[in-house]
Design an enzyme around this catalytic site. Structure first.
Site, PDB file in Angstrom:
ATOM      1  N   LEU A  95       0.828  -1.208   0.000  1.00 61.97           N
ATOM      2  CA  LEU A  95       0.000   0.000   0.000  1.00 61.97           C
ATOM      3  C   LEU A  95       0.858   1.251   0.000  1.00 61.97           C
ATOM      4  O   LEU A  95       0.446   2.301  -0.491  1.00 61.97           O
ATOM      5  CB  LEU A  95      -0.909   0.008   1.234  1.00 61.97           C
ATOM      6  CG  LEU A  95      -1.951  -1.119   1.320  1.00 61.97           C
ATOM      7  CD1 LEU A  95      -2.640  -1.085   2.672  1.00 61.97           C
ATOM      8  CD2 LEU A  95      -2.958  -0.988   0.192  1.00 61.97           C
ATOM      9  N   GLY A  97       8.458   1.184   7.784  1.00 65.26           N
ATOM     10  CA  GLY A  97       8.694   0.167   6.771  1.00 65.26           C
ATOM     11  C   GLY A  97       7.533   0.095   5.803  1.00 65.26           C
ATOM     12  O   GLY A  97       6.721   1.013   5.707  1.00 65.26           O
ATOM     13  N   VAL A 122       3.974  -1.119   4.127  1.00 66.18           N
ATOM     14  CA  VAL A 122       2.636  -1.476   4.591  1.00 66.18           C
ATOM     15  C   VAL A 122       1.968  -2.306   3.497  1.00 66.18           C
ATOM     16  O   VAL A 122       1.905  -1.884   2.340  1.00 66.18           O
ATOM     17  CB  VAL A 122       1.789  -0.229   4.902  1.00 66.18           C
ATOM     18  CG1 VAL A 122       0.397  -0.637   5.371  1.00 66.18           C
ATOM     19  CG2 VAL A 122       2.479   0.621   5.961  1.00 66.18           C
ATOM     20  N   ASP A 166       2.643  13.909  16.646  1.00 69.62           N
ATOM     21  CA  ASP A 166       2.912  13.891  15.196  1.00 69.62           C
ATOM     22  C   ASP A 166       1.598  13.978  14.423  1.00 69.62           C
ATOM     23  O   ASP A 166       1.338  13.180  13.519  1.00 69.62           O
ATOM     24  CB  ASP A 166       3.685  12.629  14.822  1.00 69.62           C
ATOM     25  CG  ASP A 166       4.389  12.761  13.470  1.00 69.62           C
ATOM     26  OD1 ASP A 166       4.551  13.908  12.998  1.00 69.62           O
ATOM     27  OD2 ASP A 166       4.764  11.737  12.887  1.00 69.62           O
TER      28      ASP A 166
END
Length: 898
Positions: free
Chosen positions: A549, A555, A557, A668
């Site tokens: 995706l 990392g 997905v 974030d």
């Protein structure tokens, strides 16, 4: 803190060579500049008043090819010239340029769009210039989508040895309906010695010269005016017409130092060893340094992260010039230069190398990368205290990165992989390498190949001692302390085997390592599901690349299916080279295992077998909010949808701040961390940087700065004091991003427009905010709704946190704004005009309006819920089973944001 094993040394051993400046050699004696507008005729001026010539009227192209001119629809954000027309090739075709022998810059201009009956997605082709392969199976569309650009300019430097340069475009034979296209071609004479590195040596201690070949070709990957604004081609030196980009989008995380310019009337004087064409005066008149606080400077690296194609040699050119008093003599500012987590230079002193203040100097380093696909190249600076320097600081004025045609005259890399965070802002603070290897150990490995056994023993002893020391420093960092100033930072891996004690349980937690040792998990298996690695393999079909995706800082997905295909999930697999390591992995699990809310992404489970770190989430069918604001192929979100999404995200954040047993600060908040499910319901995600809030007798949490440029609370950055109002500030940026549908940082805009938060605040206070909103929304926002929404966003961005509203107040105002919009739609009284009587669609992207959903939040666990009434609309507040304080938060080896 994690430590590397000695096997990583061989894996990441790269060769560095250092080039000290040399006198300029003879330049190309004949100056040439060709500006070719492809697929058109006549002459026309571009925005810089440069004259472009239509290729139909030239001798560079044959009569047959002149019939292939196509006029596409043009994005209004794309410059008209040379992108308003293109030349299409369905078979191989060659431009022939008569040129004098010498070195030239070759720039190719691409605007991928649908050209008549040619779809942009079908364009795959190879481009060659003489013996050099510039592009191979190249897709401009894939590239612009990955980079979040609208068009591309690819710059190469080639050495022409004959009287003609043949530039060939060849459609790919691997794709049906493939075609090639080109919008513009630029050829500019360059000095023959501009890339001369013949005096450089490999950095392996063997004193071997780098085998430089003058016929070598280069591709410009980055050209950065560090600490300054972007420079147009007309502002370059030496008639080279290069563009220089602002470097702020490539700074690693929030630790971006300070910028300054030559405001003390220091005269820039090029020494004889530095030709004036190397870089314009404007580059040397601005700079970025680490800042005035020596204690803070010792605790972080000033770092840039640059995505490059693996498997190539790269020339990195650093530009330095001291322009700041009182730095006027040797040994006042001395620092390390690291490239790809290895020491490229120790004891670098700009004054010593340049000869004085106001004197430019440049340094060239050559590195070798291995592998294929894309990788992050790290460039970092850190004070070097070995000479007892006066100031603990580092400085850089400019940086260029060039790919080199060392193997078979090839410069062609692979097409990029689409990412989850579809930006170059941005913010290149994700997915960073952390395998940092001490250069002196590398030198030992190369210089004593016959003593392998002894070397391995020394490495083991070195890392054992260093890990224990670094773990102590890390704990001091978390407690807000610093070292005594005598310990110099050395590049070490964050991804290895380590033991850290949990403050909560006082038990030892063995981190995920690169070896084969056992894993003693302290992860909350009783709170979420534990998956075996075999189950993960089955769910992702062996990590099939077609199921990717996107790629984030942690990392890749993958889209997956569990429970015999009955449940769709998103599976996030850690990249072992990512700096987002075990701490963020554990934080994510601990946070999401104990928090349950309709507007927080649900964690289904995790896997930590076979040295893997894997997280399994509910599948969010519509991806990130940012994907639907700009550079989207789908229909724009309606204003009501945007309001509902903002309200959902605010509900999730409000619950974090007040609904859980212990307040949680996300740290974030941004549009890529707001995910949308199949019903377009907003889910706040990515809790790897989250912190538990202050206790009752505290007003803030002291912590190192982490976050994303453009969203980062300036008060938090200055004081390193984190509060829930830091999330409020970031959410205010999100609100303006939703309203204006543009990235939060756009470097090529005028200075006042670069930062969305600053620009939107300026327009709001001037009363002209409606002029910069998403054009799609014009005439579709009720005036009172617009006023309430804009005022809410403005208050969120107050400079002082005490002046900002709580997330509960923000939520109330957004709910009220939605009521105003819905009321106005009944009377069709909309901002900027009316709807001409048409009804607002009730269905978008095949879903019902979010107002059809129950307004009271629900939870998936048996948790007490309370409902607060606000303006006739209800806001669910859900209590969890508690979130206990934990010491396992984001990586703190170096206090730098991501």
């Amino acid at each position: 803190m994690n430590c590397p094993t000695s096997s990583l040394i061989l894996k990441f051993l790269s060769l560095l060579c250092i080039h000290f400046t040399v006198p300029a050699l003879a330049a190309n004696s004949t100056f040439t500049r060709i500006l070719l507008s492809c697929g058109t005729s006549g002459t026309i001026l571009d925005a810089n008043n440069f004259t472009w010539i239509g290729d139909i009227d030239t001798k560079y192209i044959s009569k047959e090819a002149s019939q292939n001119s196509i006029i596409p629809y043009q994005d209004p954000n794309v410059p008209t010239i040379p992108f308003n027309k293109a030349r299409i090739f369905t078979t191989n075709y060659t431009y022939k340029f008569p040129l004098s022998p010498g070195r030239y810059f070759l720039r190719l201009y691409f605007y991928p769009t649908n050209y008549s009956n040619h779809l942009a997605a079908d364009s795959f082709f190879t481009a060659t210039a003489g013996p050099y392969t510039l592009l191979s199976n190249f897709s401009a569309l894939i590239t612009v989508n990955a980079l979040n650009y609208a068009y591309l300019i690819r710059e190469f430097s080639i050495n022409v040895t004959s009287s003609t340069l043949n530039l060939t475009f060849a459609p790919s034979t691997e794709h049906s309906n493939a075609f090639a296209f080109i919008n513009g071609i630029e050829i500019v004479s360059a000095p023959d010695d501009i890339f001369s590195v013949s005096t450089a040596y490999f950095g392996d201690g063997t004193n071997t010269k780098f085998p430089y070949d003058p016929s070598m070709a280069f591709q410009t990957m980055y050209r950065l005016n560090v600490g300054g604004q972007s420079l147009a081609s007309s502002q370059d030196s030496g008639n080279l017409y290069r563009t220089w980009d602002d470097d702020s989008n490539y700074i690693f995380g929030a630790a971006f130092g300070v910028t300054f310019q030559n405001d003390t009337n220091v005269t820039i004087e090029y020494p004889p060893t530095v030709p004036q064409y190397i870089a314009p005066v404007s580059v040397y008149e601005t700079a970025r340094s680490m800042g005035p606080n020596p204690q803070i400077n010792l605790q972080y690296n000033l770092t840039w992260v640059l995505t490059v194609d693996a498997g190539f040699y790269y020339l990195l050119r650093f530009h330095f010039c001291e322009i700041q008093y009182p730095i006027t003599k040797v040994n006042q500012r001395v620092f390390y230069i690291y490239i790809n987590n290895q020491t490229a230079q120790t004891q670098f002193d700009v004054i010593a190398y340049s000869g004085g203040i106001g004197k430019p100097v440049y340094m060239d380093y050559v590195v070798i990368t291995v592998g294929s696909g894309q990788m992050d190249m790290w460039v970092a600076l850190h004070p070097d205290l070995s000479t007892q320097t006066e100031y603990f600081d580092a400085i850089l004025n400019g940086l260029e990165v060039f790919k080199m045609s060392m193997v078979e005259n090839n410069l062609a890399g692979l097409n990029p992989v689409p990412t989850l965070q579809n930006t170059i802002d941005s913010n290149r603070a994700n997915g960073k390498k952390s395998n940092k290897i001490n250069a002196r150990i590398i030198g030992l490995a190369v210089g004593v190949p016959c003593a392998i056994l002894l070397f391995c023993l020394l490495v083991f002893m070195f890392f054992f001692v260093t890990c224990k020391r670094q773990k102590k420093n890390e704990k001091e960092s978390e407690d807000g302390k610093i070292s005594d100033g005598t310990t110099v930072w050395t590049p070490l891996s964050l991804y290895g085997i380590s033991n850290s004690k949990s403050e909560e349980t006082n038990t030892t937690v063995t981190g995920i390592g690169t070896g084969t040792g056992s894993y003693n998990s302290s992860l909350p298996a009783n709170l979420c599901r534990h998956f075996t690695f075999t189950e993960i393999l089955a769910a992702t079909k062996g990590f099939d690349e077609s199921l990717v995706l996107g790629v984030g800082g942690f990392g890749k997905v993958y889209r997956g299916e569990i429970d015999n295909g009955s449940t769709k999930v998103a599976i996030k697999r850690a990249n072992p080279l990512s700096e987002q390591g075990f701490r963020e992995f554990q934080t994510e699990i601990e946070m999401l295992s104990k928090l349950r809310h309709r507007h927080l992404v649900s964690l289904i489970g995790y896997c930590e077998e076979n040295n893997e770190m894997i997280l399994v989430y509910d599948y969010m069918a519509h991806g990130t909010l940012r994907q639907h604001l700009y550079k989207s192929r789908s229909s724009p979100l309606t204003w009501n949808q945007r309001l509902e999404i903002c309200i959902g995200a605010a509900r999730g954040l409000h619950y974090l701040h007040t609904g859980a047993k212990h307040a949680v600060i996300h740290r974030d908040v941004k549009t890529t961390n707001i995910l949308l499910d199949e019903k377009w319901v907003a889910n706040v995600s990515d809790f790897g940087l989250s912190k538990t809030g202050p206790t009752i007798d505290q007003t803030y949490v002291s912590t190192v700065v982490k976050g994303t440029i453009g969203y980062l609370d300036p008060e938090y950055f200055k004081r390193q004091q984190l509060t829930d109002k830091s999330d409020v500030y970031s959410f205010g940026v999100v609100l303006f991003e939703v309203l204006c549908a543009r990235p939060v940082i756009i470097n090529n805009l005028p200075k006042e427009e670069v930062n969305l938060a600053e620009w939107a605040l300026f327009c709001q206070r001037k009363g002209v905010l409606e002029e910069i909103i998403d054009p799609y929304l014009r005439g579709k926002i009720a005036p009172q709704c617009f006023k309430k929404f804009a005022e809410t966003a403005e208050k969120c961005l107050a400079e002082q946190s005490l002046d900002r509203p709580t997330m509960g107040d923000v939520l109330w105002n957004l709910e009220f704004a939605l009521q105003l919009q819905e009321s106005a739609e009944e009377s069709l009284s909309l901002i900027g005009g009316t709807t001409s009587g048409e009804e607002t669609p009730s269905v978008h992207h095949g879903r019902k309006e979010l107002s059809d959903e129950p307004s009271t939040d629900t939870t998936t666990t048996s948790i007490t819920a309370s409902t607060i009434s606000m303006g006739g609309r209800s806001i669910g507040s859900v209590d969890s089973d508690g979130l206990a304080p934990s010491a396992v938060f984001s990586q703190l080896l170096n206090p730098k944001g991501r």
